[in-house]
Enzyme design. Sequence first.
Site, short mmCIF file in Angstrom:
data_model
loop_
_atom_site.label_atom_id
_atom_site.label_comp_id
_atom_site.label_asym_id
_atom_site.label_seq_id
_atom_site.Cartn_x
_atom_site.Cartn_y
_atom_site.Cartn_z
N HIS A 53 0.86 -1.19 0.00
CA HIS A 53 0.00 0.00 0.00
C HIS A 53 0.89 1.24 0.00
CE1 HIS A 53 -3.89 -1.88 1.83
NE2 HIS A 53 -3.29 -2.71 1.00
N GLU A 55 0.86 3.96 1.77
CA GLU A 55 1.31 4.40 3.09
C GLU A 55 2.44 3.53 3.62
OE1 GLU A 55 -1.82 3.59 2.04
OE2 GLU A 55 -3.24 4.20 3.58
N CYS A 83 -6.21 1.95 5.81
CA CYS A 83 -6.84 0.70 6.22
C CYS A 83 -6.27 0.26 7.57
CB CYS A 83 -6.56 -0.37 5.17
SG CYS A 83 -4.83 -0.92 5.11
N CYS A 86 -2.38 -0.22 7.43
CA CYS A 86 -1.64 1.04 7.34
C CYS A 86 -1.81 1.87 8.61
CB CYS A 86 -2.06 1.81 6.10
SG CYS A 86 -1.57 0.94 4.58
#
Length: 157
Positions: A53, A55, A83, A86
């Site tokens: 991801h 992040e 999410c 993260c």
Amino acid sequence: MANDEYYMNLAIEEAKKAQQLGEVPIGAIIVKGDEIIARAHNLRETAQQPTAHAEHIAIERASKVVESWRLEDCALYVTLEPCVMCAGAIVMSRIPKVVFGAMDPKGGCSGSLMNLLEEPRFNHRASVVTGVLENECGDLLRNFFRELRAKKSKTNI
């Protein structure tokens, strides 16, 4: 000194890079002081890694720059609400400020489904700023998924 919208625009540029790769268009920027120390965009499909991801990648890159897992003097700008994974990485890396654009009602853990970033039972919390360039961030995602559905419907004919 740049403001939240300035950095979110840079995160949007990162999201567009993801989109060009066929990835979900999510981008992230990490700032320390007035310096951008990390940029990243989603690479889950490209890398075939569930943790790729924007992040998460940005946090890893920023940690290398500051030579520490503690990102205590940093701010994270991301186009979509983080999410659970993260949000956990943000808490564990001690990032004190998180700014995001679009809410994620199906998977967001920074205000939508729950708010792990401001959970008082953790030893670290991040302040959260929501809705910065929300329409622009949301439009990127809506258009991406609209185009994806259109492509799938054409191949199913």
